[in-house]
Design a protein around this motif. Structure first.
Motif, PDB file in Angstrom:
ATOM      1  N   LEU A  25       0.871  -1.206  -0.066  1.00 30.00           N
ATOM      2  CA  LEU A  25      -0.037   0.107   0.149  1.00 30.00           C
ATOM      3  C   LEU A  25       0.779   1.480   0.024  1.00 30.00           C
ATOM      4  N   HIS A  26       1.895   1.224   0.855  1.00 33.48           N
ATOM      5  CA  HIS A  26       2.644   2.328   0.764  1.00 33.48           C
ATOM      6  C   HIS A  26       3.396   2.494  -0.459  1.00 33.48           C
ATOM      7  N   ARG A  27       3.898   1.437  -1.125  1.00 33.43           N
ATOM      8  CA  ARG A  27       4.592   1.773  -2.489  1.00 33.43           C
ATOM      9  C   ARG A  27       3.474   2.188  -3.380  1.00 33.43           C
ATOM     10  N   ARG A  28       2.390   1.717  -3.475  1.00 34.36           N
ATOM     11  CA  ARG A  28       1.480   2.213  -4.297  1.00 34.36           C
ATOM     12  C   ARG A  28       0.864   3.850  -3.950  1.00 34.36           C
ATOM     13  N   ILE A  49       7.771   6.022   8.230  1.00 30.77           N
ATOM     14  CA  ILE A  49       8.375   5.473   6.961  1.00 30.77           C
ATOM     15  C   ILE A  49       7.868   5.995   5.842  1.00 30.77           C
ATOM     16  N   ARG A  50       8.843   6.753   4.960  1.00 30.49           N
ATOM     17  CA  ARG A  50       8.738   7.627   3.660  1.00 30.49           C
ATOM     18  C   ARG A  50       9.700   6.908   2.702  1.00 30.49           C
ATOM     19  N   VAL A  96       3.169   5.057   9.544  1.00 28.57           N
ATOM     20  CA  VAL A  96       3.261   5.456  11.147  1.00 28.57           C
ATOM     21  C   VAL A  96       3.466   4.228  11.786  1.00 28.57           C
ATOM     22  N   VAL A  97       4.530   3.770  12.305  1.00 18.85           N
ATOM     23  CA  VAL A  97       4.560   2.465  13.191  1.00 18.85           C
ATOM     24  C   VAL A  97       4.536   3.082  14.501  1.00 18.85           C
ATOM     25  N   VAL A  98       3.471   2.649  15.350  1.00 26.04           N
ATOM     26  CA  VAL A  98       3.076   3.167  16.565  1.00 26.04           C
ATOM     27  C   VAL A  98       3.162   1.793  17.710  1.00 26.04           C
ATOM     28  N   THR A 109      10.880  -5.033   6.550  1.00 27.19           N
ATOM     29  CA  THR A 109      11.974  -5.280   7.689  1.00 27.19           C
ATOM     30  C   THR A 109      11.910  -3.768   8.429  1.00 27.19           C
ATOM     31  N   ARG A 110      11.846  -2.627   8.044  1.00 29.10           N
ATOM     32  CA  ARG A 110      11.884  -1.418   8.773  1.00 29.10           C
ATOM     33  C   ARG A 110      10.701  -1.707   9.608  1.00 29.10           C
ATOM     34  N   ILE A 111       9.613  -1.968   9.521  1.00 29.93           N
ATOM     35  CA  ILE A 111       8.348  -2.096  10.368  1.00 29.93           C
ATOM     36  C   ILE A 111       8.839  -3.010  11.409  1.00 29.93           C
TER      37      ILE A 111
END
Length: 109
Positions: free
Chosen positions: A8-11, A37-38, A17-19, A54-56
């Motif tokens: 979804l982010h890529r699209r 993450i951007r 926002v990881v909370v 991986t970052r998530i």
């Protein structure tokens, strides 16, 4: 780990926002933003999804290490403990691939 947030982010290019929400007292909780993450899309979709996921996982791993007692175990811990031991022995823990909860006693189910 689901790849849906990364796809979804890529699209959409909307930030992720990881909370985390953790208990700090009776009826008291703290919301922490772990990461925003951007990610700039590349031509390699699979590499992008892996990098974002991986970052998530790294952000979530950080909070799970800090507050393991607040983690809800919704699966069989015995299998998970064997997996953690394997990951630790093979140098995989701490790389966002494994949520290393080594401070949790694996002997109690």
């Amino acid at each position: 780990t689901s790849s849906a947030p990364a796809l979804l982010h890529r699209r959409t290019r909307s930030p992720i926002v990881v909370v985390t929400l953790h208990r700090v007292g009776r009826f008291r909780y703290r919301l922490e933003i772990l990461d925003v993450i951007r990610f700039e899309k590349t031509e390699d979709k699979d590499a992008d999804v892996l990098a974002i996921t991986t970052r998530i996982n790294q952000a979530l791993e950080k909070t799970l290490r800090l507050y393991p007692e607040q983690w809800l175990w919704s699966h069989r811990r015995r299998l998970w403990c064997h997996y953690l031991q394997y990951a630790s022995a093979n140098g995989l823990a701490g790389q966002g691939l494994v949520v290393g909860l080594h401070s949790v006693e694996c002997g109690h189910y």
